[in-house]
Structures are given as structure tokens and as C-alpha cells.
Design a protein around this motif. Structure first.
Motif, PDB file in Angstrom:
ATOM      1  N   ARG A 199      75.168 -40.931   3.115  1.00  0.00           N
ATOM      2  CA  ARG A 199      74.360 -40.987   4.337  1.00  0.00           C
ATOM      3  C   ARG A 199      72.881 -40.805   4.033  1.00  0.00           C
ATOM      4  NH1 ARG A 199      75.149 -37.440   9.942  1.00  0.00           N
ATOM      5  NH2 ARG A 199      73.738 -38.729  11.188  1.00  0.00           N
ATOM      6  N   LEU A 200      72.581 -39.980   3.028  1.00  0.00           N
ATOM      7  CA  LEU A 200      71.193 -39.711   2.677  1.00  0.00           C
ATOM      8  C   LEU A 200      70.584 -40.806   1.817  1.00  0.00           C
ATOM      9  CD1 LEU A 200      71.352 -35.876   1.898  1.00  0.00           C
ATOM     10  CD2 LEU A 200      70.689 -37.006   4.032  1.00  0.00           C
ATOM     11  N   ALA A 201      71.394 -41.760   1.400  1.00  0.00           N
ATOM     12  CA  ALA A 201      70.908 -42.816   0.510  1.00  0.00           C
ATOM     13  C   ALA A 201      69.819 -43.668   1.158  1.00  0.00           C
ATOM     14  CB  ALA A 201      72.074 -43.703   0.066  1.00  0.00           C
ATOM     15  N   VAL A 202      69.756 -43.682   2.475  1.00  0.00           N
ATOM     16  CA  VAL A 202      68.751 -44.496   3.168  1.00  0.00           C
ATOM     17  C   VAL A 202      67.363 -43.871   3.112  1.00  0.00           C
ATOM     18  CG1 VAL A 202      70.459 -45.474   4.733  1.00  0.00           C
ATOM     19  CG2 VAL A 202      69.228 -43.392   5.399  1.00  0.00           C
ATOM     20  N   LEU A 203      67.268 -42.613   2.692  1.00  0.00           N
ATOM     21  CA  LEU A 203      65.998 -41.906   2.667  1.00  0.00           C
ATOM     22  C   LEU A 203      65.275 -42.089   1.338  1.00  0.00           C
ATOM     23  CD1 LEU A 203      67.010 -38.457   4.239  1.00  0.00           C
ATOM     24  CD2 LEU A 203      66.183 -40.509   5.427  1.00  0.00           C
ATOM     25  N   THR A 204      63.951 -42.081   1.400  1.00  0.00           N
ATOM     26  CA  THR A 204      63.168 -42.042   0.176  1.00  0.00           C
ATOM     27  C   THR A 204      63.232 -40.616  -0.374  1.00  0.00           C
ATOM     28  OG1 THR A 204      61.119 -41.387   1.290  1.00  0.00           O
ATOM     29  CG2 THR A 204      61.577 -43.756   1.130  1.00  0.00           C
ATOM     30  N   GLN A 205      62.786 -40.431  -1.603  1.00  0.00           N
ATOM     31  CA  GLN A 205      62.793 -39.099  -2.192  1.00  0.00           C
ATOM     32  C   GLN A 205      61.928 -38.137  -1.383  1.00  0.00           C
ATOM     33  OE1 GLN A 205      64.702 -37.885  -4.545  1.00  0.00           O
ATOM     34  NE2 GLN A 205      63.790 -35.869  -4.214  1.00  0.00           N
ATOM     35  N   ARG A 206      60.770 -38.610  -0.927  1.00  0.00           N
ATOM     36  CA  ARG A 206      59.895 -37.758  -0.129  1.00  0.00           C
ATOM     37  C   ARG A 206      60.555 -37.380   1.191  1.00  0.00           C
ATOM     38  NH1 ARG A 206      56.284 -34.427  -1.472  1.00  0.00           N
ATOM     39  NH2 ARG A 206      54.716 -35.855  -2.304  1.00  0.00           N
ATOM     40  N   GLU A 207      61.241 -38.322   1.804  1.00  0.00           N
ATOM     41  CA  GLU A 207      61.916 -38.036   3.073  1.00  0.00           C
ATOM     42  C   GLU A 207      63.035 -37.027   2.875  1.00  0.00           C
ATOM     43  OE1 GLU A 207      61.010 -42.434   5.051  1.00  0.00           O
ATOM     44  OE2 GLU A 207      62.954 -42.006   4.136  1.00  0.00           O
ATOM     45  N   ARG A 208      63.705 -37.086   1.735  1.00  0.00           N
ATOM     46  CA  ARG A 208      64.746 -36.089   1.435  1.00  0.00           C
ATOM     47  C   ARG A 208      64.127 -34.705   1.296  1.00  0.00           C
ATOM     48  NH1 ARG A 208      69.741 -38.400  -1.181  1.00  0.00           N
ATOM     49  NH2 ARG A 208      69.957 -36.384  -2.198  1.00  0.00           N
ATOM     50  N   GLU A 209      62.971 -34.651   0.634  1.00  0.00           N
ATOM     51  CA  GLU A 209      62.287 -33.376   0.470  1.00  0.00           C
ATOM     52  C   GLU A 209      61.877 -32.809   1.828  1.00  0.00           C
ATOM     53  OE1 GLU A 209      60.248 -34.452  -3.872  1.00  0.00           O
ATOM     54  OE2 GLU A 209      59.063 -34.512  -2.023  1.00  0.00           O
ATOM     55  N   VAL A 210      61.371 -33.674   2.678  1.00  0.00           N
ATOM     56  CA  VAL A 210      60.955 -33.244   4.019  1.00  0.00           C
ATOM     57  C   VAL A 210      62.164 -32.790   4.826  1.00  0.00           C
ATOM     58  CG1 VAL A 210      60.021 -34.052   6.215  1.00  0.00           C
ATOM     59  CG2 VAL A 210      58.859 -34.650   4.079  1.00  0.00           C
ATOM     60  N   LEU A 211      63.261 -33.551   4.747  1.00  0.00           N
ATOM     61  CA  LEU A 211      64.474 -33.185   5.479  1.00  0.00           C
ATOM     62  C   LEU A 211      64.981 -31.816   5.042  1.00  0.00           C
ATOM     63  CD1 LEU A 211      66.814 -33.793   7.397  1.00  0.00           C
ATOM     64  CD2 LEU A 211      67.921 -35.057   5.536  1.00  0.00           C
ATOM     65  N   ALA A 212      64.927 -31.543   3.758  1.00  0.00           N
ATOM     66  CA  ALA A 212      65.389 -30.253   3.253  1.00  0.00           C
ATOM     67  C   ALA A 212      64.558 -29.117   3.841  1.00  0.00           C
ATOM     68  CB  ALA A 212      65.304 -30.224   1.727  1.00  0.00           C
TER      69      ALA A 212
ATOM     70  N   ASP B 154      53.374 -28.286   9.959  1.00  0.00           N
ATOM     71  CA  ASP B 154      52.262 -27.660   9.246  1.00  0.00           C
ATOM     72  C   ASP B 154      52.755 -27.005   7.960  1.00  0.00           C
ATOM     73  OD1 ASP B 154      50.534 -28.477  11.190  1.00  0.00           O
ATOM     74  OD2 ASP B 154      50.330 -26.521  12.152  1.00  0.00           O
ATOM     75  N   GLU B 155      53.879 -26.295   8.051  1.00  0.00           N
ATOM     76  CA  GLU B 155      54.428 -25.612   6.880  1.00  0.00           C
ATOM     77  C   GLU B 155      54.938 -26.602   5.844  1.00  0.00           C
ATOM     78  OE1 GLU B 155      55.973 -21.521   9.094  1.00  0.00           O
ATOM     79  OE2 GLU B 155      57.243 -23.323   9.091  1.00  0.00           O
ATOM     80  N   ILE B 156      55.551 -27.704   6.317  1.00  0.00           N
ATOM     81  CA  ILE B 156      56.022 -28.742   5.399  1.00  0.00           C
ATOM     82  C   ILE B 156      54.836 -29.365   4.668  1.00  0.00           C
ATOM     83  CG2 ILE B 156      57.077 -31.036   5.256  1.00  0.00           C
ATOM     84  CD1 ILE B 156      58.891 -30.188   7.581  1.00  0.00           C
ATOM     85  N   GLY B 157      53.762 -29.634   5.423  1.00  0.00           N
ATOM     86  CA  GLY B 157      52.577 -30.208   4.820  1.00  0.00           C
ATOM     87  C   GLY B 157      52.004 -29.308   3.733  1.00  0.00           C
ATOM     88  N   ALA B 158      51.950 -28.002   4.023  1.00  0.00           N
ATOM     89  CA  ALA B 158      51.423 -27.054   3.047  1.00  0.00           C
ATOM     90  C   ALA B 158      52.315 -26.983   1.811  1.00  0.00           C
ATOM     91  CB  ALA B 158      51.294 -25.675   3.688  1.00  0.00           C
ATOM     92  N   GLU B 159      53.623 -27.048   2.020  1.00  0.00           N
ATOM     93  CA  GLU B 159      54.572 -26.954   0.908  1.00  0.00           C
ATOM     94  C   GLU B 159      54.488 -28.171  -0.008  1.00  0.00           C
ATOM     95  OE1 GLU B 159      57.728 -25.209  -1.304  1.00  0.00           O
ATOM     96  OE2 GLU B 159      56.555 -24.371   0.364  1.00  0.00           O
TER      97      GLU B 159
ATOM     98  N   THR C 114      51.031 -36.546   8.270  1.00  0.00           N
ATOM     99  CA  THR C 114      51.882 -37.259   7.323  1.00  0.00           C
ATOM    100  C   THR C 114      53.284 -36.661   7.296  1.00  0.00           C
ATOM    101  OG1 THR C 114      49.983 -37.833   5.927  1.00  0.00           O
ATOM    102  CG2 THR C 114      52.168 -37.944   4.910  1.00  0.00           C
ATOM    103  N   ALA C 115      53.353 -35.334   7.364  1.00  0.00           N
ATOM    104  CA  ALA C 115      54.654 -34.669   7.407  1.00  0.00           C
ATOM    105  C   ALA C 115      55.422 -35.113   8.647  1.00  0.00           C
ATOM    106  CB  ALA C 115      54.470 -33.151   7.416  1.00  0.00           C
ATOM    107  N   ARG C 116      54.738 -35.173   9.784  1.00  0.00           N
ATOM    108  CA  ARG C 116      55.382 -35.613  11.030  1.00  0.00           C
ATOM    109  C   ARG C 116      55.897 -37.044  10.890  1.00  0.00           C
ATOM    110  NH1 ARG C 116      55.546 -34.528  16.510  1.00  0.00           N
ATOM    111  NH2 ARG C 116      54.275 -32.648  16.260  1.00  0.00           N
ATOM    112  N   THR C 117      55.126 -37.897  10.221  1.00  0.00           N
ATOM    113  CA  THR C 117      55.545 -39.287  10.030  1.00  0.00           C
ATOM    114  C   THR C 117      56.830 -39.351   9.208  1.00  0.00           C
ATOM    115  OG1 THR C 117      53.279 -40.136  10.146  1.00  0.00           O
ATOM    116  CG2 THR C 117      54.906 -41.518   9.039  1.00  0.00           C
ATOM    117  N   HIS C 118      56.893 -38.570   8.148  1.00  0.00           N
ATOM    118  CA  HIS C 118      58.113 -38.545   7.329  1.00  0.00           C
ATOM    119  C   HIS C 118      59.309 -38.039   8.132  1.00  0.00           C
ATOM    120  CE1 HIS C 118      56.386 -39.826   3.594  1.00  0.00           C
ATOM    121  NE2 HIS C 118      55.543 -38.799   3.504  1.00  0.00           N
ATOM    122  N   VAL C 119      59.073 -37.018   8.961  1.00  0.00           N
ATOM    123  CA  VAL C 119      60.142 -36.493   9.811  1.00  0.00           C
ATOM    124  C   VAL C 119      60.625 -37.584  10.768  1.00  0.00           C
ATOM    125  CG1 VAL C 119      60.705 -34.870  11.656  1.00  0.00           C
ATOM    126  CG2 VAL C 119      59.393 -34.088   9.677  1.00  0.00           C
TER     127      VAL C 119
END
Length: 225
Positions: free
Chosen positions: A159-172, A181-186, A193-198
């Protein structure tokens, strides 16, 4: 589609205790940007009132007669014309096993009934804006408690195969309860940009909102309890 910014947030109260409904109504009626459009004493009535009044947010008790809050939530979010309705689950117990199931049913978040007035009003505004709200002091422990027995399978990885590596990191990180904000800082990204990935992850995974992403993160094994 959410309510226009110049229109009051329309709220439906669903709780089988009259005193609880009355308390919420008094609190909400004091705010200029809110409007209580109806009340329901059980899950079946909540579904009927939601169809009739088309609220922006339903404050849904999880334990009610005839139809519980989980079943009512599932029916509301699947009803044509009610796609914009957000359900905020209210529970009395920090360890309520049904909360996780409510998130899977389509609820946009949950919080405890003993939350302060300001916290409750903030929660309604957040959910009405299309975001998810997961009470910080119980989210991680609650989801961990009720997912530890749910073993991720190869289907989860597929199911996660459709995500890019960055999107997987954001999802985690979403699964761990972090804000944009916290995702962006991490990840050294801007909050936008974090919101866009989400948003991209939500579309690719068919998630209704951020709360659904949290569930997916745990169910697929991307985040471990």
C-alpha cells in the motif's frame, strides 16, 4: 467543502446525556463564529439530524443507544452530500478502545470530555477547517495500545509503494503526532512544503484527513507502537 470563513461554524451535538448537550450548547452559543444547528440523543438520530441540517462539525459521543458513535460516524461520512461533515469524537476515558475504530470509521479526531472550554472550541475550529485533531496526551498511547496486536503484512508495504521516500518520511512523522511545523523542522522543510507532502500522501492513500493517515501509518507498520 468547508464552511465559508464569513459564515458561522455549524455544529450538531450528539450525546445521550441532556446535561452534557446543554453544557456544550451554552458554551458554543457564546461564540459569535458558532451555531448549534441541532441535537441528537442517540446515533440513529445523529445520522438523521446530520442529513437534515448538514452541519460542519458533529460533536459525537462514542457510547450511545440504538447506534453507537462509531456506526453513526461511518454512516455520516459515507452519506452523499455530507462529505464536508467532520466528526469530532468525545470520550470519557483515556483508554477507550473504540476511539481507534472511530478514526477508521472516518472521524476527524477525538478528545476527552473533560477538556477545558477553550480546548474544545479550538478543537471544533481545527476540525471545521479540514484538519484532524488528536488529543496529544492520549493519541500515541491509545493508538499504540490498540495496534500492538495488529501485525503489519506485505499488503501494508504494498500500500505504501505509491509514496515517494519523502512522503513515507512525512507519513511516519504524521503517525507520531507531529504538526506540519514540527515535520518541517525535523526534515528541514518549510511548513508549506510539509503540508504539500501530507496532502499528496492523503490523495495517494485515499485518506479522508490527517487522522486517517495516522491510522494508516500504524496499520501498515510504518510506525511501530
Amino acid at each position: 467543502m468547508n464552511a465559508p470563513t464569513n459564515a458561522p461554524i455549524r455544529v450538531l451535538l450528539a450525546d445521550d446525556e441532556r446535561l452534557v448537550r446543554s453544557g456544550f450548547k451554552v458554551l458554543i452559543d457564546l461564540e459569535d463564529d458558532f451555531e448549534v444547528v441541532g441535537e441528537a440523543t442517540d446515533g440513529s438520530e445523529a445520522v438523521e439530524r446530520a442529513r437534515a441540517t448538514r452541519p460542519d462539525v458533529v460533536l459525537m459521543d462514542i457510547r450511545m443507544p440504538k447506534l453507537d458513535g462509531i456506526q453513526a460516524t461511518a454512516q455520516i461520512v459515507k452519506t452523499p452530500g455530507l462529505q464536508h461533515v467532520r466528526v469530532l469524537i468525545l470520550t470519557t476515558y483515556e483508554t477507550d478502545a473504540y476511539v481507534f475504530d472511530a478514526l477508521q470509521a472516518g472521524a476527524s479526531g477525538f478528545m476527552l470530555k473533560d477538556a477545558g472550554p477553550a480546548e474544545l472550541l479550538h478543537a471544533i475550529r481545527v476540525v471545521a477547517a479540514g484538519d484532524a485533531l488528536l488529543a496529544p496526551r492520549i493519541t500515541r498511547r491509545l493508538i499504540a495500545q490498540f495496534t500492538e496486536r495488529r501485525v503489519a503484512t506485505q499488503a501494508g508495504e504494498d500500500r505504501l509503494a505509491v509514496l515517494t521516500q519523502r512522503e513515507r518520511e512525512v507519513l511516519a512523522l504524521v503517525g507520531q503526532g507531529l504538526s506540519n511545523d514540527e515535520i518541517g523542522a525535523e526534515l528541514c522543510l518549510s511548513p508549506a512544503t510539509a503540508r504539500t507532502h501530507v496532502s499528496h500522501a492523503m490523495v495517494k492513500l485515499g485518506a479522508r484527513d490527517r487522522a486517517q493517515l495516522v491510522v494508516i501509518a500504524y496499520r501498515t507498520g510504518l510506525v511501530s507502537p
